[in-house]
Design an enzyme around this catalytic site. Structure first.
Site, PDB file in Angstrom:
ATOM      1  N   HIS A  70       0.890  -1.315   0.101  1.00 47.36           N
ATOM      2  CA  HIS A  70      -0.189  -0.031  -0.085  1.00 47.36           C
ATOM      3  C   HIS A  70       0.825   1.371   0.046  1.00 47.36           C
ATOM      4  CE1 HIS A  70       0.887  -0.305   4.322  1.00 47.36           C
ATOM      5  NE2 HIS A  70       0.285   0.446   4.704  1.00 47.36           N
ATOM      6  N   HIS A  72       1.388   3.681   1.894  1.00 52.24           N
ATOM      7  CA  HIS A  72       1.977   4.522   3.176  1.00 52.24           C
ATOM      8  C   HIS A  72       3.448   4.699   2.856  1.00 52.24           C
ATOM      9  CE1 HIS A  72      -1.824   3.693   5.591  1.00 52.24           C
ATOM     10  NE2 HIS A  72      -2.003   4.994   5.087  1.00 52.24           N
ATOM     11  N   ASP A  74       5.999   4.385   4.899  1.00 53.78           N
ATOM     12  CA  ASP A  74       6.915   3.414   5.670  1.00 53.78           C
ATOM     13  C   ASP A  74       7.001   2.079   4.917  1.00 53.78           C
ATOM     14  OD1 ASP A  74       4.160   3.064   6.560  1.00 53.78           O
ATOM     15  OD2 ASP A  74       4.830   1.697   7.849  1.00 53.78           O
ATOM     16  N   HIS A  75       6.310   2.041   3.503  1.00 50.61           N
ATOM     17  CA  HIS A  75       6.355   0.762   2.922  1.00 50.61           C
ATOM     18  C   HIS A  75       6.997   0.828   1.639  1.00 50.61           C
ATOM     19  CE1 HIS A  75       3.868  -1.897   5.613  1.00 50.61           C
ATOM     20  NE2 HIS A  75       3.701  -0.602   6.101  1.00 50.61           N
ATOM     21  N   HIS A 147      -7.218  -1.968   5.815  1.00 52.91           N
ATOM     22  CA  HIS A 147      -6.228  -1.199   6.559  1.00 52.91           C
ATOM     23  C   HIS A 147      -7.027   0.314   6.283  1.00 52.91           C
ATOM     24  CE1 HIS A 147      -2.563   0.364   8.082  1.00 52.91           C
ATOM     25  NE2 HIS A 147      -1.857   0.633   7.085  1.00 52.91           N
ATOM     26  N   ASP A 216      -0.135  -4.330   6.013  1.00 54.19           N
ATOM     27  CA  ASP A 216      -0.733  -3.562   6.948  1.00 54.19           C
ATOM     28  C   ASP A 216      -2.340  -4.154   6.893  1.00 54.19           C
ATOM     29  OD1 ASP A 216       1.536  -2.778   7.690  1.00 54.19           O
ATOM     30  OD2 ASP A 216       0.991  -0.475   7.413  1.00 54.19           O
ATOM     31  N   HIS A 274       5.998  -5.595  12.061  1.00 52.49           N
ATOM     32  CA  HIS A 274       5.295  -4.243  11.988  1.00 52.49           C
ATOM     33  C   HIS A 274       5.161  -3.928  13.336  1.00 52.49           C
ATOM     34  CE1 HIS A 274       3.130  -0.884  10.632  1.00 52.49           C
ATOM     35  NE2 HIS A 274       3.450  -0.898   9.297  1.00 52.49           N
TER      36      HIS A 274
HETATM   37 ZN   LIG Z   1       3.108   0.276   7.715  1.00 58.47          ZN
HETATM   38 ZN   LIG Z   2       0.032   1.481   6.517  1.00 54.40          ZN
END
Ligand SMILES: [Zn+2]
Ligand SMILES: [Zn+2]
Length: 307
Positions: A70, A72, A74-75, A147, A216, A274
């Site tokens: 996805h 976001h 942090d990915h 998510h 996530d 995570h």
């Molecule tokens: Zn994440």
């Molecule tokens: Zn996320």
């Protein structure tokens, strides 16, 4: 020369990053590296992924497919650095990047921004539910999860096949011998004055390993269904029971819920990943999961598992 890896199948997962949104001193943002023989795949690519790769025996050059669960940050923050390094070091092989709608815009920003000529093609593909990529001996699939934005989980499914017993090959003086290929193809080979049949050195028919990565998500029905009979489930366990309310607010799983899901789905091994940065000691989450499902483990950065 026959490559050893084609005869003795290697399925290996390396946890390059295991933190939640915020990295810590011990944990990098999320990235999971999957190896199947000579195929190298990345599931998510958090900030600093290329530096984590530098701590392993693999190389960013070998990665041909990157799957982003996805959008976001942090990915996917690691993609830019990874592409630039590949460029600087003269990569020639194509690179395929999968992600939800919007991934193209993000990756193109890095491509267009860079001032050096790129010697390799980057293909950006939008994720859909179903089989994304198929090889002779495995496929990679995606399924939607729950998510707070469009998010996918991934399945690696190996096809059933023949595997040769390393010890028996060694005993017969056939280990790393080109005759192994002939043996696998023809079923019989002449070696040191006698006939050796494939039955003598074959392990029972290999069922085909299955690995599932949740991305996530909360523990949801699509993840449960996708995880049925998996050898390994890698699951978002950002929170413990104490912060169950937070898990609902941010749409992440808890260790206990993922353990319940793993148990229901008949998963063989669960690895939690995570983690929220509020957990300095991940053993708390591991313990909560183990109360429900014994074969649960909290991932650590650079941990490697052979499946
Ligand atoms: Zn994440
Ligand atoms: Zn996320």
């Amino acid at each position: 020369m026959v490559k050893f890896s084609e005869l003795i199948i290697v399925v290996e997962v390396t946890f390059l990053g295991t933190s939640g949104t915020l990295p810590t001193k011990e944990r990098n943002q999320v990235a999971v590296h999957l190896r199947h023989n000579d195929n190298f795949i990345l599931w998510d690519c958090g900030e600093g992924t290329q530096r984590q790769i530098a701590h392993t025996k693999t190389s960013a050059f070998k990665i041909d497919y990157i799957y982003i669960s996805h959008l976001h940050a942090d990915h996917l923050l690691g993609i830019g650095g990874l592409i630039q390094t590949m460029q600087f070091l003269g990569r020639k092989k194509d690179l395929v990047i999968y992600g939800p709608r919007g991934i193209e815009e993000y990756v193109k920003f890095f491509i267009d921004w860079d001032y050096r000529e790129r010697g390799f093609k980057i293909e950006i593909r939008e994720i859909f539910e179903g089989v994304l990529h198929e090889e002779e001996d495995y496929f990679i699939g995606a399924f939607p999860v729950k998510h707070n934005c469009v998010s996918y989980g991934f399945i690696f499914q190996e096809k059933p096949g023949l595997n040769l017993d390393k010890d028996k090959l060694k005993e017969l003086g056939l280990l790393n011998n080109p005759k192994c290929r002939e043996l696998k193809e023809k079923g019989v080979v002449s070696h040191l004055g006698r006939e050796i049949t494939v039955e003598e050195v074959a392990e029972p028919m290999r069922r085909g390993k299955k690995i599932v990565y949740s991305g996530d998500t909360v523990a949801c029905s699509s993840l449960r269904k996708a995880s049925e009979g998996a050898d390994l489930l890698i699951a978002d366990s950002a929170f413990g029971e104490e912060h169950r309310d937070k898990s609902r607010e941010y749409m992440h799983g808890t260790a206990r819920e993922m353990a319940e899901l793993a148990k229901e789905a008949g998963v063989k091994k669960l690895v939690l990943i995570h983690f929220s940065n509020r957990y300095r000691d991940e053993s708390l989450l591991e313990d909560e999961a183990r109360e429900v499902f014994e074969n649960s483990f909290a991932a650590k950065d650079l941990m490697k598992i052979e499946v």
